[in-house]
Motif scaffolding. Sequence first.
Motif, PDB file in Angstrom:
ATOM      1  N   GLN A  13       5.905   1.951  37.699  1.00 11.90           N
ATOM      2  CA  GLN A  13       5.656   2.509  36.375  1.00 11.90           C
ATOM      3  C   GLN A  13       4.547   1.720  35.680  1.00 11.90           C
ATOM      4  OE1 GLN A  13       9.493   2.532  34.394  1.00 11.90           O
ATOM      5  NE2 GLN A  13       9.848   4.658  35.047  1.00 11.90           N
ATOM      6  N   ALA A  14       3.941   2.350  34.706  1.00 15.81           N
ATOM      7  CA  ALA A  14       2.906   1.687  33.917  1.00 15.81           C
ATOM      8  C   ALA A  14       3.462   0.397  33.319  1.00 15.81           C
ATOM      9  CB  ALA A  14       2.409   2.612  32.815  1.00 15.81           C
ATOM     10  N   GLY A  15       2.653  -0.645  33.351  1.00 12.28           N
ATOM     11  CA  GLY A  15       3.058  -1.946  32.850  1.00 12.28           C
ATOM     12  C   GLY A  15       3.638  -2.874  33.901  1.00 12.28           C
ATOM     13  N   ASN A  85       0.144  -5.511  34.595  1.00 13.77           N
ATOM     14  CA  ASN A  85      -0.050  -4.509  33.549  1.00 13.77           C
ATOM     15  C   ASN A  85      -0.746  -3.269  34.103  1.00 13.77           C
ATOM     16  OD1 ASN A  85      -0.007  -3.357  31.004  1.00 13.77           O
ATOM     17  ND2 ASN A  85      -1.892  -4.379  30.331  1.00 13.77           N
ATOM     18  N   LYS A  87      -1.877   0.413  35.104  1.00 15.45           N
ATOM     19  CA  LYS A  87      -2.077   1.628  34.337  1.00 15.45           C
ATOM     20  C   LYS A  87      -2.182   2.820  35.286  1.00 15.45           C
ATOM     21  CE  LYS A  87      -4.812  -1.010  31.004  1.00 15.45           C
ATOM     22  NZ  LYS A  87      -6.126  -1.137  30.314  1.00 15.45           N
ATOM     23  N   PRO A  88      -1.890   4.021  34.831  1.00  8.84           N
ATOM     24  CA  PRO A  88      -2.029   5.188  35.711  1.00  8.84           C
ATOM     25  C   PRO A  88      -3.414   5.304  36.331  1.00  8.84           C
ATOM     26  CG  PRO A  88      -0.781   5.781  33.759  1.00  8.84           C
ATOM     27  CD  PRO A  88      -1.276   4.386  33.536  1.00  8.84           C
ATOM     28  N   GLU A  89      -4.429   4.883  35.619  1.00  4.90           N
ATOM     29  CA  GLU A  89      -5.788   4.973  36.170  1.00  4.90           C
ATOM     30  C   GLU A  89      -6.055   3.952  37.274  1.00  4.90           C
ATOM     31  OE1 GLU A  89      -4.922   4.703  32.941  1.00  4.90           O
ATOM     32  OE2 GLU A  89      -6.312   3.388  31.837  1.00  4.90           O
ATOM     33  N   ASP A  90      -5.109   3.056  37.520  1.00  5.51           N
ATOM     34  CA  ASP A  90      -5.225   2.134  38.660  1.00  5.51           C
ATOM     35  C   ASP A  90      -4.743   2.779  39.959  1.00  5.51           C
ATOM     36  OD1 ASP A  90      -4.132  -0.458  36.460  1.00  5.51           O
ATOM     37  OD2 ASP A  90      -6.189  -0.087  37.138  1.00  5.51           O
ATOM     38  N   THR A  91      -4.198   3.979  39.866  1.00  8.39           N
ATOM     39  CA  THR A  91      -3.730   4.676  41.059  1.00  8.39           C
ATOM     40  C   THR A  91      -4.886   4.888  42.023  1.00  8.39           C
ATOM     41  OG1 THR A  91      -1.922   5.793  39.916  1.00  8.39           O
ATOM     42  CG2 THR A  91      -2.762   6.831  41.926  1.00  8.39           C
ATOM     43  N   VAL A 120       0.676   4.523  40.134  1.00 12.66           N
ATOM     44  CA  VAL A 120       1.232   4.076  38.861  1.00 12.66           C
ATOM     45  C   VAL A 120       1.579   5.309  38.032  1.00 12.66           C
ATOM     46  CG1 VAL A 120       0.886   2.640  36.827  1.00 12.66           C
ATOM     47  CG2 VAL A 120      -0.250   2.047  38.982  1.00 12.66           C
ATOM     48  N   SER A 121       2.839   5.443  37.702  1.00 11.55           N
ATOM     49  CA  SER A 121       3.290   6.578  36.908  1.00 11.55           C
ATOM     50  C   SER A 121       3.327   6.208  35.429  1.00 11.55           C
ATOM     51  CB  SER A 121       4.668   7.025  37.369  1.00 11.55           C
ATOM     52  OG  SER A 121       5.619   6.008  37.141  1.00 11.55           O
ATOM     53  N   SER A 122       3.118   7.198  34.596  1.00 11.82           N
ATOM     54  CA  SER A 122       3.082   6.951  33.145  1.00 11.82           C
ATOM     55  C   SER A 122       4.462   7.089  32.518  1.00 11.82           C
ATOM     56  CB  SER A 122       2.124   7.943  32.485  1.00 11.82           C
ATOM     57  OG  SER A 122       2.531   9.268  32.751  1.00 11.82           O
TER      58      SER A 122
END
Length: 122
Positions: A13-15, A85, A87-91, A120-122
């Motif tokens: 998950q995010a974070g 930390n 983020k979804p954009e790190d997927t 990474v899910s939001s």
Amino acid sequence: QVQLVESGGGLVQAGASLRLSCAASGRTNSQYNMGWFRRAPGKEREFVAAIRRVDGSEYYSDSAKGRFTISRDNAKDTVYLQLNNLKPEDTAVYYCAANYYTKSVRGIYDYWGQGTQVTVSS
């Protein structure tokens, strides 16, 4: 020849945090710079971080600075990428790569691993 095998990816998950590992085998008695790259869906591969063999200097993309940390254990021929930390954009699929120490860490890399998926899910 150098073979690189990444591990440590996953769905988080995010974070959250992950630590990616890249184990090198083969002619690892040679001295190599090590880098991490990633390819997100629909995007080109991009540089994430690198560490120089000769002095351990670290280099990061703007998106990685302050959240990701690259390190290496020369005795184990392993390089790590600590992802914090997230983020979804790190997927992306994260790849490690190696080039001979006389080359630039921002230059062309000679050896590549198969990649490990980070989602990474939001």
